[in-house]
Design a protein around this motif. Sequence first.
Motif, mmCIF file in Angstrom:
data_model
loop_
_atom_site.group_PDB
_atom_site.id
_atom_site.type_symbol
_atom_site.label_atom_id
_atom_site.label_comp_id
_atom_site.label_asym_id
_atom_site.label_seq_id
_atom_site.Cartn_x
_atom_site.Cartn_y
_atom_site.Cartn_z
ATOM 1 N N TRP A 116 45.023 36.727 53.479
ATOM 2 C CA TRP A 116 46.033 37.210 52.545
ATOM 3 C C TRP A 116 45.887 38.713 52.313
ATOM 4 C CZ3 TRP A 116 50.517 36.174 50.580
ATOM 5 C CH2 TRP A 116 50.942 36.862 49.450
ATOM 6 N N ASP A 159 46.308 28.129 48.837
ATOM 7 C CA ASP A 159 45.790 27.190 47.848
ATOM 8 C C ASP A 159 44.504 27.756 47.258
ATOM 9 O OD1 ASP A 159 45.116 25.085 46.284
ATOM 10 O OD2 ASP A 159 44.918 23.616 47.893
ATOM 11 N N VAL A 160 44.614 28.373 46.095
ATOM 12 C CA VAL A 160 43.449 29.018 45.488
ATOM 13 C C VAL A 160 42.477 28.000 44.907
ATOM 14 C CG1 VAL A 160 44.739 31.117 44.986
ATOM 15 C CG2 VAL A 160 44.655 29.286 43.286
ATOM 16 N N THR A 194 51.566 32.540 44.570
ATOM 17 C CA THR A 194 50.289 32.437 45.266
ATOM 18 C C THR A 194 50.544 32.243 46.748
ATOM 19 O OG1 THR A 194 50.253 30.072 44.717
ATOM 20 C CG2 THR A 194 48.993 31.550 43.308
ATOM 21 N N THR A 241 45.341 37.029 45.212
ATOM 22 C CA THR A 241 45.772 35.672 45.538
ATOM 23 C C THR A 241 47.268 35.551 45.791
ATOM 24 O OG1 THR A 241 46.018 35.145 43.179
ATOM 25 C CG2 THR A 241 43.893 34.645 44.215
ATOM 26 N N GLY A 242 48.049 36.581 45.503
ATOM 27 C CA GLY A 242 49.483 36.456 45.690
ATOM 28 C C GLY A 242 50.238 37.690 45.251
ATOM 29 N N ARG A 297 54.694 34.649 39.057
ATOM 30 C CA ARG A 297 53.443 34.739 39.829
ATOM 31 C C ARG A 297 53.558 33.827 41.041
ATOM 32 N NH1 ARG A 297 49.272 37.150 36.710
ATOM 33 N NH2 ARG A 297 47.840 36.528 38.363
ATOM 34 N N GLU A 301 45.913 27.583 38.971
ATOM 35 C CA GLU A 301 46.643 27.432 40.229
ATOM 36 C C GLU A 301 47.482 28.648 40.570
ATOM 37 O OE1 GLU A 301 49.505 24.316 40.079
ATOM 38 O OE2 GLU A 301 50.148 24.787 38.040
ATOM 39 N N ASP A 302 47.773 29.510 39.592
ATOM 40 C CA ASP A 302 48.523 30.729 39.889
ATOM 41 C C ASP A 302 47.618 31.902 40.232
ATOM 42 O OD1 ASP A 302 47.417 31.231 37.443
ATOM 43 O OD2 ASP A 302 49.282 31.652 36.396
ATOM 44 N N GLY A 303 46.308 31.665 40.364
ATOM 45 C CA GLY A 303 45.366 32.707 40.745
ATOM 46 C C GLY A 303 44.732 33.444 39.582
ATOM 47 N N SER A 304 45.181 33.212 38.358
ATOM 48 C CA SER A 304 44.587 33.882 37.207
ATOM 49 C C SER A 304 43.354 33.125 36.741
ATOM 50 C CB SER A 304 45.610 33.993 36.066
ATOM 51 O OG SER A 304 46.042 32.710 35.660
ATOM 52 N N THR A 355 48.286 40.985 44.316
ATOM 53 C CA THR A 355 46.996 40.600 43.769
ATOM 54 C C THR A 355 46.149 39.995 44.879
ATOM 55 O OG1 THR A 355 47.698 38.360 43.152
ATOM 56 C CG2 THR A 355 48.087 40.125 41.547
#
Length: 450
Positions: free
Chosen positions: A27, A138-139, A135, A87-88, A133, A162-165, A85
């Motif tokens: 990513w 799959d974080v 992603t 993650t996304g 947000r 699940e949103d990377g935060s 970010t």
Amino acid sequence: MTAFTVALVLVVAAAGLLRWRRPAWYWLAFGVTLAALRVLVRYRSVMDACGLTVPPARWRLSLARATNRPIPEPRPPRIRRLRPTRTGLVFRLKLRPGQDVFDIAAASDRLRHSFSMFGVTSREVRSGVVEVRMTGYDVLKRVQMPAETETRAMRVPVALREDGSVHYRDYRAIPHALTLGATESGKSVYQRNLVAGLAPLDVALVGIDCKQGVELFPLARRFSALADSPDTAAELLDALVARMADVYRLIRTQQRITVDVPDAEIAADIWDLPDELRPTPVVLLIDEVAELALYATREEERRRDRIITALVRLAQLGRAAGIYLEICGQRFGSELGKGITMLRAQLTGRTAHRLNDETSANMAFGDIAPDAVLAAIQIPAELRGLAIAGDASGGWHRIRAPHTSLRQAVNLCNRYADRTPDLPELAPFRPTTGTATELVPSAKASPATA
């Protein structure tokens, strides 16, 4: 040309290998650029296909007719900021007149497919501004916490959303919490991450572990008090109730209610007191709460009522005294007896790992977020550590704590053992940290009886 082709093949092969083995690296190296271009190029057509556009204003239509120009196209929400970010992607949208934040939330799944992202979530930042947000992978499959997290008093990072935060456990905002999970669901790992996050802070840890202490007693060097049986737990809870009363007396004497003191300086809890007078906050961790509520004899029933009454008092009154509850268990239902639902009503934070029955999920989320009940019972058994987290606001999200072994948690507690405060009222329950005793062989294996 041959060298260029070979280099291109190597780059594509490296990208494919990274996407398979190291999605986070893929990513950062390739995915973020491709995703940003994809969003910017497809944005208008995707928003139009998802029904997230509004007709042009009447004055624009009138101006187009008067000047014999083409009719203006429908307008999508305006992108105010696009930020990549680890993650996304995160971008903020300025909604057009007539649009609502629920329109964006309802179209999240269609946006995910249209932009070829793994997940899309949205939240309202302020009136007319929505943060979306996305992603890129799959974080939660392989949890990697960021190197830097926000640090604040009584606020620790425990999992990844699940949103990377980062998912924080903030005791100042949510003083008491309930954590449920079946056997092998990852509940113990979540608890270890919680203890590991609290270990470096100036806080007293108090534990009740009725499984003969197998979960919490290895971490004893960082605990100010521990109980391994319901009888000891009842005495420990009585001591905490007495400490709560002493703290309230201290706050009352230090309230500084005079005509020449501004209202903002009047003390109502321990955090309003001066640093030199502030009592040490206490976090009470209870493992397998059902063991405290079960009884078989009349004497055990009296002990059970004593324990539940003390827990309800601590949950109702403990926040201002700096006493916070972290209650864990495999099962939490009304069949545990009177006072259980009253205790649940005081536990604002709810976290549910994989559960074996829908009743426990209803006890966790039925009164605050009914939509989370279905999500909690659908957690697959192979995804240990995956959980649903919610609070009294009604919002919920999927989280997963990074795997922390018991050895890692013990090493961390030993490192910060010097931060363990000595509380006089809890001194009888201070665990001993000597060498482990040798196991006594059973009579059947004893050579003397052979």
